[in-house]
Structure formats: C-alpha cells, structure tokens
Design an enzyme around this catalytic site. Structure first.
Site, PDB file in Angstrom:
ATOM      1  CG  ASP A  90      -3.069  68.425  25.585  1.00  0.00           C
ATOM      2  OD1 ASP A  90      -4.248  68.771  25.234  1.00  0.00           O
ATOM      3  OD2 ASP A  90      -3.035  67.383  26.316  1.00  0.00           O
ATOM      4  CG  HIS A 110      -7.205  67.681  18.167  1.00  0.00           C
ATOM      5  ND1 HIS A 110      -8.238  66.693  17.999  1.00  0.00           N
ATOM      6  CD2 HIS A 110      -6.252  67.159  18.662  1.00  0.00           C
ATOM      7  CE1 HIS A 110      -7.729  65.438  18.406  1.00  0.00           C
ATOM      8  NE2 HIS A 110      -6.435  65.784  18.775  1.00  0.00           N
ATOM      9  CB  SER A 146       7.315  72.229  17.642  1.00  0.00           C
ATOM     10  OG  SER A 146       7.634  73.381  17.176  1.00  0.00           O
TER      11      SER A 146
END
EC number: 4.1.1.65
Length: 294
Positions: free
Chosen positions: A100, A157, A261
């Site tokens: 995200d 992911h 980050s």
C-alpha cells in the site's frame, strides 16, 4: 516515466533539507525503535489512538479494530488486515503491487539509471550495492517505486509466484524518504539502508527492495525474521538453494517495515509491461495490478 521541471526549495525547505544531513539519524532511529516496543498499557493505547487520528488510519480493515488490543506501537504498526481487505488480482499474466502507498516513480531503466524524482537519477549499480553482474540483468528493464506513508499498511507482499535466490543487506544512511526529501536529496534511495531480495520467477529475474529511513526501526522478511537491528557496517549476503530454498506465492506476505519507508521493484528487459494506470502520486494497494507479462 514521469519527469518535470524541478522547483527551487524555499528558505524553510532548505533548512529542512539541511537538517537531514546533521541530525543523528541512527540515534533517532534506535530511540524510536525502543519506544515502539514498550508496553505501557493505557499510555500506549492513547499514543496509538492519537497516531491513528492524525494519519487517518482505517482501523476497520485491521484484524483487531480496537486500540486496546495492541500491546505495543510496533504491534499496531505492522497490524495484519482482515482476510478480505485486499483482493489479489487472479490474472496469471499479471504481477501485483507489493505494498500500500503511493507511486513515487516508475518506468524504463535507461541503461543502468533509474529516476528517483524530478531532477534526480541514481545508479542501478549503486542501488544494488555494487553488484555489477546483477545490475546487468536489469539493463533496459522496468522499475516501480512505492512510498509507504505512516498511515499505510506496512506489510509487503509478493507480486507473483517466486523462488528466492539471494538476499543482501546493505548498510547506509537513514534519510527520511518522504516525497519532498526524495526530490531534494541526491541518490537518496541508493544511499539509505536497504534489504535486496532477488527472485526467480516466470517473468524473469525480479528484485524487490525494502528501503529503510529515519525511525524505520527494523525491516524483516518471513524467511529470516528481523534483518536489522543489529546493524552491520558491512554488506551481508545470503544465498538460498536446495534445502534452504524459499518458495513464495503471489500475494503472500514476504516482509514488513516497523515504521514506514519505500519498496522498489526491478524487472528485466522485455519481460513485463507496467500497467497503464500507474502514475506518480497515485495511491495504490496490495493486490492491484503492477504489470503484465509481455
């Protein structure tokens, strides 16, 4: 690839940039890491509530929706989501976004150079810790960079099914990686501490890089656990084959940041085509399409 004329920073913005060079990055990061691990009961819950309100964190998609259910700030920050919170695109020719956040940059790797931001490029060899052979694999390839803000989900992911070939820990600076500083600090992403993961996939060799930053207390992977701390002064490399081989599935969690980050993906030439909906500053979510097989 996006590039535009760079605006000159104001006086106060120049001070903000200068502060990044003089502040004690490591000590601030260590202090933040220590604080984030503390279990102070109602005090911790109050801090989490303030943070969630300030950054408008969507708690309804988390497995645990109540602030009181988190024993520490770290536990809250890497909170898992409900099983149906992110839909992984099932098209077998599609690679999915790993995190995200917002697209910081994307596009074509010009020989061995990537665009960092308006007016700044950086070397692929530098990004890959001087590994010239690995860098050659990505000449004229494609890349995408995702910035994770404090409000975002901070687990990372897999874009596709993959076999881990090697992992490289690269010590470095701990500059903040927010969009403003990314525009004004040269080579920022190739200077900061990072974990480089090299995968073999049906889409060719793929690299997924977790880039550290100020108060990013640690980065971890599902196969090795916490990579830092402790922080090393030297580059470290692990190879995986045979009994130590690591197989990961599309959409599976591969790592996490404890505080926010950046994630960078690299793809070889003529292997993938980046999705046409990508654009700088556009918000993205895990499971949405990043690229398609050529």
């Amino acid at each position: 690839m996006y590039n535009a004329e760079k605006k000159q920073p104001t006086y106060w913005q120049r001070l903000k940039i200068a502060f990044q060079y003089v502040m004690p990055q490591l000590y601030l990061t260590l202090a933040a890491g220590w604080l984030a691990k503390q279990k102070w009961g109602s005090v911790t819950h109050f801090i989490i509530k303030l943070f969630a309100k300030k950054y408008r964190v969507n708690m309804q998609e988390a497995e645990k929706t109540e602030f009181k259910d988190y024993a520490s700030f770290n536990e809250f920050f890497i909170r898992p989501l409900k099983a149906d919170a992110r839909k992984i695109d099932e098209n077998p020719t599609a690679l999915c976004l790993p995190a995200d956040g917002r697209i910081s940059q994307y596009g074509h790797i010009e020989q061995q150079t990537l665009l960092q931001a308006k007016g700044h490029s950086f070397s692929l060899v530098d990004l890959l810790a001087g590994d010239t052979e690995l860098a050659k694999e990505f000449e004229h390839g494609e890349f995408a960079t995702i910035y994770l803000s404090p409000r975002d989900y901070h687990r990372v992911h897999m874009p596709c099914d993959a076999t881990l070939r090697k992992m490289i820990y690269v010590p470095g600076d701990l500059f903040s990686v927010n969009p403003f500083l990314n525009e004004h600090i040269p080579n920022l992403l190739a200077r900061n501490e990072r974990v480089i993961c090299v995968f073999d996939t049906e889409f060719g060799t793929m690299v997924q890089i977790l880039v550290g930053a100020t108060i990013t207390a640690s980065m971890s992977t599902v196969w090795a656990g916490i990579i830092n701390p402790p922080r090393s002064a030297e580059v470290k490399e692990w190879t995986y084959s045979g009994e130590s081989a690591v197989q990961l599935r599309k959409g599976q969690e591969m790592g996490a940041f404890q505080l926010g980050s950046t994630v960078i993906n690299l793809f070889q030439a003529d292997k993938v085509e980046l999705a046409n909906h990508l654009d700088v500053g556009v918000p993205v979510r895990v499971g949405e399409v990043l690229a398609y097989k050529k």
